[in-house]
Design a protein around this motif. Structure first.
Motif, short mmCIF file in Angstrom:
data_model
loop_
_atom_site.label_atom_id
_atom_site.label_comp_id
_atom_site.label_asym_id
_atom_site.label_seq_id
_atom_site.Cartn_x
_atom_site.Cartn_y
_atom_site.Cartn_z
N ILE A 173 0.70 -0.95 -0.48
CA ILE A 173 0.10 0.35 0.23
C ILE A 173 0.93 2.10 0.12
CG2 ILE A 173 -1.84 -1.86 1.64
CD1 ILE A 173 -1.27 0.30 3.64
N ALA A 174 2.18 1.11 0.30
CA ALA A 174 2.80 2.55 -0.07
C ALA A 174 4.35 1.73 -0.35
CB ALA A 174 2.87 3.29 1.69
N ILE A 175 5.35 2.74 -0.41
CA ILE A 175 6.68 2.17 -0.40
C ILE A 175 7.39 3.43 0.45
CG2 ILE A 175 6.67 3.72 -3.10
CD1 ILE A 175 8.90 1.29 -3.59
N GLU A 176 8.78 3.66 0.51
CA GLU A 176 9.92 4.16 0.90
C GLU A 176 11.12 3.95 0.14
OE1 GLU A 176 9.97 4.76 5.14
OE2 GLU A 176 8.82 3.01 5.14
N VAL A 177 11.64 4.49 0.08
CA VAL A 177 12.80 4.83 -0.90
C VAL A 177 13.36 5.34 -0.07
CG1 VAL A 177 14.13 4.66 -2.80
CG2 VAL A 177 11.19 4.57 -2.60
N THR A 178 15.33 5.47 0.01
CA THR A 178 15.70 5.99 0.91
C THR A 178 17.03 5.82 -0.37
OG1 THR A 178 16.76 4.76 2.52
CG2 THR A 178 14.79 6.66 2.78
N THR A 179 18.34 6.86 -0.11
CA THR A 179 19.91 6.59 -0.63
C THR A 179 19.88 5.28 0.50
OG1 THR A 179 21.01 7.70 0.56
CG2 THR A 179 19.52 7.96 -1.79
N ILE A 180 21.12 4.50 0.19
CA ILE A 180 21.53 3.43 1.28
C ILE A 180 22.41 4.34 2.26
CG2 ILE A 180 22.29 1.73 -0.72
CD1 ILE A 180 24.54 2.01 -0.20
N SER A 181 22.38 5.53 2.51
CA SER A 181 22.53 6.24 3.61
C SER A 181 21.61 6.98 4.42
CB SER A 181 24.03 7.52 3.42
OG SER A 181 23.06 8.22 2.33
N GLY A 182 20.42 5.99 3.66
CA GLY A 182 19.23 6.49 5.22
C GLY A 182 18.31 8.54 4.30
N SER A 183 19.33 8.91 2.90
CA SER A 183 18.79 10.20 2.46
C SER A 183 17.42 10.06 1.21
CB SER A 183 19.64 11.03 1.81
OG SER A 183 20.39 11.58 2.49
N PRO A 184 16.38 10.00 1.93
CA PRO A 184 15.03 10.85 0.93
C PRO A 184 15.58 10.54 -0.34
CG PRO A 184 14.48 11.09 3.27
CD PRO A 184 15.86 11.25 3.05
N ALA A 185 14.55 9.80 -1.32
CA ALA A 185 15.09 9.37 -2.62
C ALA A 185 14.85 11.06 -3.13
CB ALA A 185 14.24 8.39 -3.31
N LEU A 186 12.96 11.42 -3.16
CA LEU A 186 12.69 12.29 -3.07
C LEU A 186 13.94 13.49 -3.15
CD1 LEU A 186 8.90 12.16 -2.70
CD2 LEU A 186 10.31 11.59 -4.73
N LEU A 187 14.51 13.80 -2.39
CA LEU A 187 15.64 14.86 -2.05
C LEU A 187 16.99 15.05 -2.51
CD1 LEU A 187 14.72 15.27 1.89
CD2 LEU A 187 13.42 16.57 -0.33
N THR A 188 16.55 13.81 -3.19
CA THR A 188 18.90 13.39 -4.41
C THR A 188 18.51 14.47 -5.19
OG1 THR A 188 17.28 11.71 -5.70
CG2 THR A 188 18.30 11.54 -3.00
N GLY A 189 17.36 14.58 -5.79
CA GLY A 189 17.79 15.66 -7.23
C GLY A 189 17.80 14.44 -8.38
N ASP A 209 6.67 3.65 -7.30
CA ASP A 209 5.50 3.14 -7.23
C ASP A 209 4.95 2.09 -6.40
OD1 ASP A 209 2.44 1.55 -7.36
OD2 ASP A 209 2.52 2.54 -9.30
N PRO A 210 4.67 1.72 -5.29
CA PRO A 210 4.32 0.43 -4.69
C PRO A 210 3.83 -0.85 -4.72
CG PRO A 210 2.97 2.33 -3.97
CD PRO A 210 3.12 3.15 -4.49
N LEU A 211 3.69 -0.93 -6.85
CA LEU A 211 2.46 -1.67 -7.09
C LEU A 211 3.53 -2.09 -7.91
CD1 LEU A 211 -1.05 -0.91 -7.84
CD2 LEU A 211 -0.17 -2.56 -5.54
N LEU A 212 4.30 -1.38 -8.15
CA LEU A 212 5.22 -1.54 -9.17
C LEU A 212 6.79 -1.66 -8.72
CD1 LEU A 212 4.32 0.29 -12.57
CD2 LEU A 212 4.09 -2.44 -11.79
N GLY A 213 7.57 -0.97 -7.10
CA GLY A 213 8.22 -0.82 -7.49
C GLY A 213 9.69 0.57 -7.85
N PHE A 214 10.70 0.40 -7.66
CA PHE A 214 11.39 1.78 -8.36
C PHE A 214 12.60 1.40 -9.11
CE2 PHE A 214 15.26 3.89 -6.62
CZ PHE A 214 14.95 5.32 -6.86
#
Length: 273
Positions: free
Chosen positions: A200-216, A223-228
Motif C-alpha cells: 500500500i506504500a513504498i519508501e525509497v532512500t539512498t543506502i545512507s538513509g536520505s529520502p529519494a525525493l531529496l536527491t535530485g 510506485d508501491p505496486l511496481l517498485g522503483f
C-alpha cells in the motif's frame, strides 16, 4: 494574478496568510520567497515546508511539499472526466474506496494525467488541489469549452503510516549501467515470503538513509505496486545514487508473518525433544 501561502506541519495548524505582492503586468507575477521575507518579515518562516498557489479568486493552481516524506502511496485513479463531467479524486471518496491504503492525514499530494504529465502543465483549471481534501477538476470550469484531462493522484504520508506493517529494506541492485532497479516482482521472486503481493506504500532512500525525493535524481518508476527504478541516462549527465526500498503492507500480511514465525519457532522447539 496569483497568490500563495506557505505552510508548516501539520498543514492546517501552521499556515501563513495569503500573499499577493505582484500582478501579471509587465514581466509576469513574481511571488518569490526572498521578496516576501523582505516585505512581510514576521509573517512567513524562512524555511517553509509547503506552498499552495491559487488565483486571487481562489482557483487552485499548484501545491507542492518542500519537505519530502519517504513514505509515498500508490497512484489512485478513481474517476473519469468523460463519464460524469469531472475528475474527482477527493480524499473522502478515496478513503471509502481504498480503506487502509491512504494515511488519514497526508502531508503532500502529487497529481498527474494518467499518461504522466504533471497537472499544472495541462492548462486545466482545478476546483480542489491540496493534500487535505484531494483533487478535483470540473469540465464546466474549463475555458473555451475544453475538458479536464484524466488524472491520477498519490499522497505523501507521515513516517508513522509506513511503519504499521513494514517489510525489511531491500537493496538488490547497484547504480551501475543502466541504473538502480528495485522492481517489486524481482524481490517477490528472490524472497517471496518477505513482501506482500499488493503493497500500500513504498519508501525509497539512498543506502545512507536520505529520502529519494531529496536527491535530485529523476525516477522512471516510483510506485508501491511496481517498485522503483532510476536510469542513469535520464539524469542529465549525472548518475543515480544507490537506493534501497521498503514496503508497507496490509496489516493482515503482518499477522500472517507473525503466525508463520510462531509456527516455525514451535516446530524448532519440538525438534529438540
Amino acid at each position: 494574478m496569483r497568490r500563495l501561502y506557505l505552510v508548516g506541519f501539520p498543514l492546517l495548524e501552521c499556515r501563513t496568510p495569503w500573499f499577493d505582492r505582484d500582478d501579471p503586468s509587465g514581466l509576469g507575477d513574481n511571488e518569490t520567497l526572498s521578496l516576501l521575507l523582505i516585505r512581510y518579515p514576521l509573517q512567513v518562516c524562512t524555511q517553509p515546508i509547503a506552498i499552495e498557489v491559487t488565483t486571487i479568486s481562489g482557483t487552485p493552481f499548484f501545491f507542492s511539499v518542500l519537505y519530502s516524506s519517504a513514505c509515498v502511496t500508490r497512484w489512485f485513479d478513481s474517476d473519469d472526466p468523460e463519464t460524469n463531467g469531472r475528475d474527482s479524486e477527493l480524499l473522502s471518496g478515496l478513503f471509502s474506496k481504498y480503506p487502509g491504503y491512504i494515511c488519514p492525514n497526508p502531508i503532500g499530494i502529487e497529481v498527474q494525467t494518467i499518461s504522466g504529465q504533471p497537472a499544472y502543465q495541462t492548462g486545466n483549471i482545478f476546483q480542489v488541489y491540496n493534500p487535505v481534501f484531494g483533487f478535483a477538476c470540473v469540465n464546466a470550469g474549463q475555458t473555451g469549452g475544453g475538458l479536464c484531462a484524466d488524472y491520477k493522484v498519490r499522497f505523501s504520508c507521515p513516517e508513522k503510516f509506513c511503519t504499521s506493517c513494514r517489510t525489511s529494506w531491500f537493496d538488490r541492485d547497484d547504480p551501475d549501467d543502466p541504473g538502480d532497479s528495485e522492481i517489486l516482482t524481482d524481490i517477490q521472486i528472490i524472497i517471496p515470503p518477505k513482501v506482500c503481493s499488493l503493497p500500500i506504500a513504498i519508501e525509497v532512500t539512498t543506502i545512507s538513509g536520505s529520502p529519494a525525493l531529496l536527491t535530485g535524481n529523476l525516477f522512471q518508476l516510483f510506485d508501491p505496486l511496481l517498485g522503483f527504478k532510476c536510469v542513469n541516462e535520464q539524469q542529465g549527465g549525472g548518475v543515480c545514487q544507490d537506493y534501497k526500498v521498503c514496503y508497507t503492507c496490509p496489516k493482515s500480511f503482518c499477522k500472517i508473518q507473525v503466525l508463520s514465525n510462531l509456527t516455525i519457532e514451535a516446530a524448532n522447539i519440538l525438534d529438540k525433544y
